[in-house]
Scaffold this active site. Sequence first.
Site, PDB file in Angstrom:
ATOM      1  N   LYS A 182       0.852  -1.205   0.000  1.00 53.79           N
ATOM      2  CA  LYS A 182       0.000   0.000   0.000  1.00 53.79           C
ATOM      3  C   LYS A 182       0.886   1.252   0.000  1.00 53.79           C
ATOM      4  CE  LYS A 182      -2.975  -3.317   1.004  1.00 53.79           C
ATOM      5  NZ  LYS A 182      -3.721  -4.064   0.011  1.00 53.79           N
TER       6      LYS A 182
HETATM    7  C1  LIG Z   1      -4.420  -5.322   0.965  1.00 51.27           C
HETATM    8  C2  LIG Z   1      -5.877  -5.369   1.100  1.00 51.27           C
HETATM    9  C3  LIG Z   1      -6.499  -5.914   2.234  1.00 51.27           C
HETATM   10  C4  LIG Z   1      -5.726  -6.619   3.310  1.00 51.27           C
HETATM   11  O1  LIG Z   1      -4.847  -5.764   3.995  1.00 51.27           O
HETATM   12  P1  LIG Z   1      -3.834  -6.394   5.081  1.00 51.27           P
HETATM   13  O2  LIG Z   1      -3.372  -5.201   5.846  1.00 51.27           O
HETATM   14  O3  LIG Z   1      -2.736  -7.044   4.321  1.00 51.27           O
HETATM   15  O4  LIG Z   1      -4.610  -7.334   5.909  1.00 51.27           O
HETATM   16  C5  LIG Z   1      -7.866  -5.869   2.326  1.00 51.27           C
HETATM   17  N1  LIG Z   1      -8.625  -5.305   1.354  1.00 51.27           N
HETATM   18  C6  LIG Z   1      -8.069  -4.778   0.247  1.00 51.27           C
HETATM   19  C7  LIG Z   1      -8.942  -4.159  -0.783  1.00 51.27           C
HETATM   20  C8  LIG Z   1      -6.679  -4.805   0.079  1.00 51.27           C
HETATM   21  O5  LIG Z   1      -6.142  -4.302  -1.034  1.00 51.27           O
END
Ligand SMILES: *Cc1c(COP(=O)(O)O)cnc(C)c1O
Length: 379
Positions: A182
């Site tokens: 992210k």
């Molecule tokens: C990356 C992601 C998640 C999960 O995030 P984590 O912090 O890795 O648990 C959930 N929803 C979406 C849309 C994502 O892109």
Amino acid sequence: MSTVPVMKPTLGAEEAEAAADAVLSGWVAQGPRVAEFEAAFAARTHATHAVAVSSCTTALHLSLVVLGVGPGDEVIVPSLSFIATANAVRYVGATPVFADVDLSTAALTGKTIDQVLTSRTRAVILVHQGGVPADVDEVRARCDPLGIAVVEDAACAAGSTYRGRPVGADALLAAWSFHPRKVITTGEGGMLTTDNPEWAARLRRLREHGMSVSAAERHAAKQPVLEEYLETGFNYRMTDIQAAVGLVQLRRLEDIVSRRRELAARYRQLLAGLPAATPVGDPVYGTTNYQSMWVTLDDDFPLGRNELLAAMNEAGVSPRRGIMAAHREPAYAGHPHIDLPNTDRLTDTSLILPLFHDMTMSEQDRVVAALFDAVGGRL
Ligand SMILES: *Cc1c(COP(=O)(O)O)cnc(C)c1O
């Protein structure tokens, strides 16, 4: 020549020093830095409360727990999302119901939700996919009168805007991720934001075993405090080491997003001459942070998406397939769902181009050249 990766977190000496300070302070579990990170994140997203957790996946889980969603309930989710969105519904024993998405925003809409609404629908998880803001007002105008809660999966959307405000402002509950894929990262980590004080208090307990008094409060108290365990909670805490890194990353968010938008604008310019391909962009009502710079290939694109991925890999760049579709994974084999034509189309025909903070123009040129070269002989 080294491979151009799809994403690389931007972490430097400042983050390293902040982590070292946390370690040397002797307080490494959830403590003062987590509290500080929460306050800064709430201010940044215009939320009243922010509750730090271990990931966006655990944030989504807790959001369904505070809403009281459980067995017998249905929660509408896009299949076109990272699989954690759908899995969170299963964690509470409810049924994920897949709805289709809009082709340009890759998000649920009132119309796609309508196709799968039933008397058992208790909530919708609206994903701001790849950082592109979903049209929350339109979805809530449909759901609010029916008493259906809209949880925003803002995993990718820190720094995106919706109608002139940060994504997540006014959200019932929004869940965020700080995974390295992210735009800002704490290694692993997540956050919940809400304006509801009772939910915020319960979320703080739920992330910490259901304890009535947090470890930090107990430590600060002058008198011995005997905690109680009010309900079955979880250990979904963030550490102070992570929060220390997060505080630095959050201060840099503006800068990181503007660099991503600059690179994305350059991509859009360079790709303008590519036939039968559409790069993602801002919807009319907001701005994306370009967490994912995806390109969708039309039917008359000269080669298949997977062929294109392979050719670009060969040339030393690492694009990724587009966003996954949970309904096509073995974990959801046999799980009933309606036809999801836009979901199938997006997952089959899109690819995500490399885009990261420290990307150089020459790296970006290599990506574009690899794309044009792959197409070259076929035009
Ligand atoms: C990356 C992601 C998640 C999960 O995030 P984590 O912090 O890795 O648990 C959930 N929803 C979406 C849309 C994502 O892109």
